[in-house]
Design a protein around this motif. Sequence first.
Motif, PDB file in Angstrom:
ATOM      1  N   PHE A  40     -40.512  35.134  37.235  1.00 16.60           N
ATOM      2  CA  PHE A  40     -40.782  36.554  37.472  1.00 16.60           C
ATOM      3  C   PHE A  40     -40.004  37.431  36.496  1.00 16.60           C
ATOM      4  CE2 PHE A  40     -39.956  40.632  39.545  1.00 16.60           C
ATOM      5  CZ  PHE A  40     -41.235  41.013  39.914  1.00 16.60           C
ATOM      6  N   LEU A  41     -38.724  37.132  36.310  1.00 14.79           N
ATOM      7  CA  LEU A  41     -37.899  37.929  35.403  1.00 14.79           C
ATOM      8  C   LEU A  41     -38.365  37.799  33.957  1.00 14.79           C
ATOM      9  CD1 LEU A  41     -34.321  37.310  36.855  1.00 14.79           C
ATOM     10  CD2 LEU A  41     -35.812  39.298  37.186  1.00 14.79           C
ATOM     11  N   LEU A  42     -38.768  36.597  33.557  1.00  8.15           N
ATOM     12  CA  LEU A  42     -39.252  36.399  32.194  1.00  8.15           C
ATOM     13  C   LEU A  42     -40.543  37.164  31.938  1.00  8.15           C
ATOM     14  CD1 LEU A  42     -38.588  32.597  31.556  1.00  8.15           C
ATOM     15  CD2 LEU A  42     -37.574  34.530  30.311  1.00  8.15           C
ATOM     16  N   LYS A  84     -40.934  40.060  29.102  1.00  6.15           N
ATOM     17  CA  LYS A  84     -41.964  40.074  28.062  1.00  6.15           C
ATOM     18  C   LYS A  84     -42.785  41.356  28.134  1.00  6.15           C
ATOM     19  CE  LYS A  84     -42.404  35.026  27.944  1.00  6.15           C
ATOM     20  NZ  LYS A  84     -43.284  33.870  28.262  1.00  6.15           N
ATOM     21  N   LYS A  85     -43.073  41.799  29.345  1.00  7.88           N
ATOM     22  CA  LYS A  85     -43.883  42.999  29.531  1.00  7.88           C
ATOM     23  C   LYS A  85     -43.155  44.248  29.044  1.00  7.88           C
ATOM     24  CE  LYS A  85     -46.299  45.632  33.137  1.00  7.88           C
ATOM     25  NZ  LYS A  85     -46.620  45.698  34.589  1.00  7.88           N
ATOM     26  N   MET A  86     -41.849  44.344  29.360  1.00  4.37           N
ATOM     27  CA  MET A  86     -41.070  45.527  28.979  1.00  4.37           C
ATOM     28  C   MET A  86     -40.603  45.472  27.530  1.00  4.37           C
ATOM     29  SD  MET A  86     -41.220  47.265  31.686  1.00  4.37           S
ATOM     30  CE  MET A  86     -41.496  47.081  33.447  1.00  4.37           C
ATOM     31  N   GLY A  87     -40.437  44.258  26.992  1.00  6.59           N
ATOM     32  CA  GLY A  87     -40.005  44.109  25.618  1.00  6.59           C
ATOM     33  C   GLY A  87     -38.538  44.386  25.386  1.00  6.59           C
ATOM     34  N   LYS A  88     -37.749  44.363  26.456  1.00  6.73           N
ATOM     35  CA  LYS A  88     -36.305  44.582  26.337  1.00  6.73           C
ATOM     36  C   LYS A  88     -35.596  43.866  27.481  1.00  6.73           C
ATOM     37  CE  LYS A  88     -36.823  49.073  28.619  1.00  6.73           C
ATOM     38  NZ  LYS A  88     -36.574  50.535  28.511  1.00  6.73           N
ATOM     39  N   PRO A  89     -34.310  43.496  27.281  1.00  3.80           N
ATOM     40  CA  PRO A  89     -33.597  42.706  28.285  1.00  3.80           C
ATOM     41  C   PRO A  89     -33.159  43.478  29.528  1.00  3.80           C
ATOM     42  CG  PRO A  89     -32.143  43.195  26.448  1.00  3.80           C
ATOM     43  CD  PRO A  89     -33.509  43.683  26.043  1.00  3.80           C
ATOM     44  N   THR A  90     -33.128  44.804  29.438  1.00  9.26           N
ATOM     45  CA  THR A  90     -32.742  45.621  30.591  1.00  9.26           C
ATOM     46  C   THR A  90     -33.959  46.414  31.072  1.00  9.26           C
ATOM     47  OG1 THR A  90     -30.472  45.824  29.761  1.00  9.26           O
ATOM     48  CG2 THR A  90     -31.178  47.396  31.446  1.00  9.26           C
ATOM     49  N   LEU A 106     -27.171  33.505  39.955  1.00 14.18           N
ATOM     50  CA  LEU A 106     -27.566  33.695  38.562  1.00 14.18           C
ATOM     51  C   LEU A 106     -26.654  34.711  37.874  1.00 14.18           C
ATOM     52  CD1 LEU A 106     -31.459  33.757  38.951  1.00 14.18           C
ATOM     53  CD2 LEU A 106     -30.099  31.979  37.838  1.00 14.18           C
ATOM     54  N   ARG A 107     -26.237  35.717  38.617  1.00  7.31           N
ATOM     55  CA  ARG A 107     -25.303  36.698  38.062  1.00  7.31           C
ATOM     56  C   ARG A 107     -23.927  36.063  37.807  1.00  7.31           C
ATOM     57  NH1 ARG A 107     -23.634  41.115  42.189  1.00  7.31           N
ATOM     58  NH2 ARG A 107     -22.661  39.212  43.006  1.00  7.31           N
ATOM     59  N   ASP A 108     -23.462  35.293  38.790  1.00  6.18           N
ATOM     60  CA  ASP A 108     -22.147  34.661  38.646  1.00  6.18           C
ATOM     61  C   ASP A 108     -22.116  33.655  37.497  1.00  6.18           C
ATOM     62  OD1 ASP A 108     -21.374  36.154  40.810  1.00  6.18           O
ATOM     63  OD2 ASP A 108     -21.583  34.530  42.266  1.00  6.18           O
ATOM     64  N   GLU A 109     -23.283  33.060  37.195  1.00 10.67           N
ATOM     65  CA  GLU A 109     -23.365  32.094  36.105  1.00 10.67           C
ATOM     66  C   GLU A 109     -23.548  32.775  34.751  1.00 10.67           C
ATOM     67  OE1 GLU A 109     -26.522  29.441  37.147  1.00 10.67           O
ATOM     68  OE2 GLU A 109     -25.586  28.875  39.050  1.00 10.67           O
ATOM     69  N   GLY A 110     -23.660  34.110  34.763  1.00  8.43           N
ATOM     70  CA  GLY A 110     -23.783  34.850  33.516  1.00  8.43           C
ATOM     71  C   GLY A 110     -25.180  34.883  32.946  1.00  8.43           C
ATOM     72  N   VAL A 111     -26.174  34.457  33.723  1.00  6.29           N
ATOM     73  CA  VAL A 111     -27.563  34.447  33.239  1.00  6.29           C
ATOM     74  C   VAL A 111     -28.160  35.847  33.286  1.00  6.29           C
ATOM     75  CG1 VAL A 111     -29.875  33.489  33.580  1.00  6.29           C
ATOM     76  CG2 VAL A 111     -27.852  32.060  33.967  1.00  6.29           C
ATOM     77  N   GLU A 144     -32.126  48.068  41.538  1.00  7.87           N
ATOM     78  CA  GLU A 144     -33.380  47.587  40.936  1.00  7.87           C
ATOM     79  C   GLU A 144     -33.268  47.335  39.435  1.00  7.87           C
ATOM     80  OE1 GLU A 144     -33.682  50.198  43.351  1.00  7.87           O
ATOM     81  OE2 GLU A 144     -34.118  48.571  44.729  1.00  7.87           O
ATOM     82  N   SER A 145     -32.114  47.646  38.855  1.00  9.60           N
ATOM     83  CA  SER A 145     -31.931  47.451  37.410  1.00  9.60           C
ATOM     84  C   SER A 145     -31.470  46.021  37.125  1.00  9.60           C
ATOM     85  CB  SER A 145     -30.897  48.438  36.878  1.00  9.60           C
ATOM     86  OG  SER A 145     -30.666  48.231  35.502  1.00  9.60           O
ATOM     87  N   ILE A 146     -32.159  45.370  36.202  1.00 11.63           N
ATOM     88  CA  ILE A 146     -31.855  43.988  35.819  1.00 11.63           C
ATOM     89  C   ILE A 146     -31.524  43.934  34.325  1.00 11.63           C
ATOM     90  CG2 ILE A 146     -32.853  41.697  35.443  1.00 11.63           C
ATOM     91  CD1 ILE A 146     -32.298  42.004  38.286  1.00 11.63           C
ATOM     92  N   LYS A 147     -30.513  43.144  33.993  1.00 13.19           N
ATOM     93  CA  LYS A 147     -30.194  42.884  32.592  1.00 13.19           C
ATOM     94  C   LYS A 147     -30.160  41.375  32.385  1.00 13.19           C
ATOM     95  CE  LYS A 147     -26.915  43.758  28.847  1.00 13.19           C
ATOM     96  NZ  LYS A 147     -25.664  44.443  28.450  1.00 13.19           N
ATOM     97  N   ILE A 148     -31.008  40.899  31.503  1.00 15.47           N
ATOM     98  CA  ILE A 148     -31.044  39.467  31.207  1.00 15.47           C
ATOM     99  C   ILE A 148     -30.052  39.172  30.088  1.00 15.47           C
ATOM    100  CG2 ILE A 148     -32.464  37.557  30.385  1.00 15.47           C
ATOM    101  CD1 ILE A 148     -34.860  38.899  31.644  1.00 15.47           C
ATOM    102  N   ARG A 149     -29.084  38.315  30.387  1.00  7.86           N
ATOM    103  CA  ARG A 149     -28.049  37.968  29.412  1.00  7.86           C
ATOM    104  C   ARG A 149     -28.371  36.673  28.670  1.00  7.86           C
ATOM    105  NH1 ARG A 149     -23.544  40.986  29.773  1.00  7.86           N
ATOM    106  NH2 ARG A 149     -23.199  42.272  31.627  1.00  7.86           N
ATOM    107  N   GLU A 150     -29.015  35.725  29.354  1.00  6.68           N
ATOM    108  CA  GLU A 150     -29.322  34.440  28.748  1.00  6.68           C
ATOM    109  C   GLU A 150     -30.811  34.128  28.917  1.00  6.68           C
ATOM    110  OE1 GLU A 150     -27.411  32.595  26.986  1.00  6.68           O
ATOM    111  OE2 GLU A 150     -25.483  33.609  27.319  1.00  6.68           O
TER     112      GLU A 150
END
Length: 230
Positions: free
Chosen positions: A164-166, A170-176, A204-209, A215-221
Amino acid sequence: MFKKWLKVFSQCDLFKGINPEELNLVFNCLKPKVSNYEKNDWVAVAGEKFTGLGVVLAGEVVVVKENAAGNRVIIAVNTPGEMFGEMAAFSGEGVWPVSVTARTACTVMFLPAGKIVGNCEMLCASHRLLVTNLLEIVSHKALMLHRKVEYLAIKSLRGKISTFLLENYKKMGKPTFLLPLKRNELADFLNVSRPSLSREMCRLRDEGVIDFHRESIKIREVNALRNMAE
């Protein structure tokens, strides 16, 4: 009476390629009904008589399906310019297969399905274009429902969340980005419990992913998400 919704109509795939003058002729033929709803009102209830294709003019609605045990699965969250009910319009059942609730105060226009595919009194090209647009929408929705089945087939909760996050990345074109669904709605969409979803998101947050705040998400990995989605 439809002039104030012209901006919404221009964003609706059902009316793609139809100018305001032609659209007015189409509405004169179809004679749609516009209804207002308060937050949490039922817009449509599964099993009740089908009232026509719904187009959201203002606010948001949630399309949901309940199983025999009463568990709810979110099919879609529709915003202005989006529609619902097109998959059931010509099924011959004559009833709503899903329920629709007002996520916020909203306004919905209902188009009678029989008049859309029936003979147009004016034999206008815009009416024929409306039918063509509807066929494209139904085909796209069928593909989306197929994607929903794919989500249900993913066995692990982590795999569902990662997928879902991926897709949104891809849809937003940015990690946040902002999640399109609230946490309880996302749990319903993925067909998992809210506590289980929250726990896995925190892992997933604790693992740094990922990182998140409301509602704000930032993908780190990104690669880590890809590996978990496979």
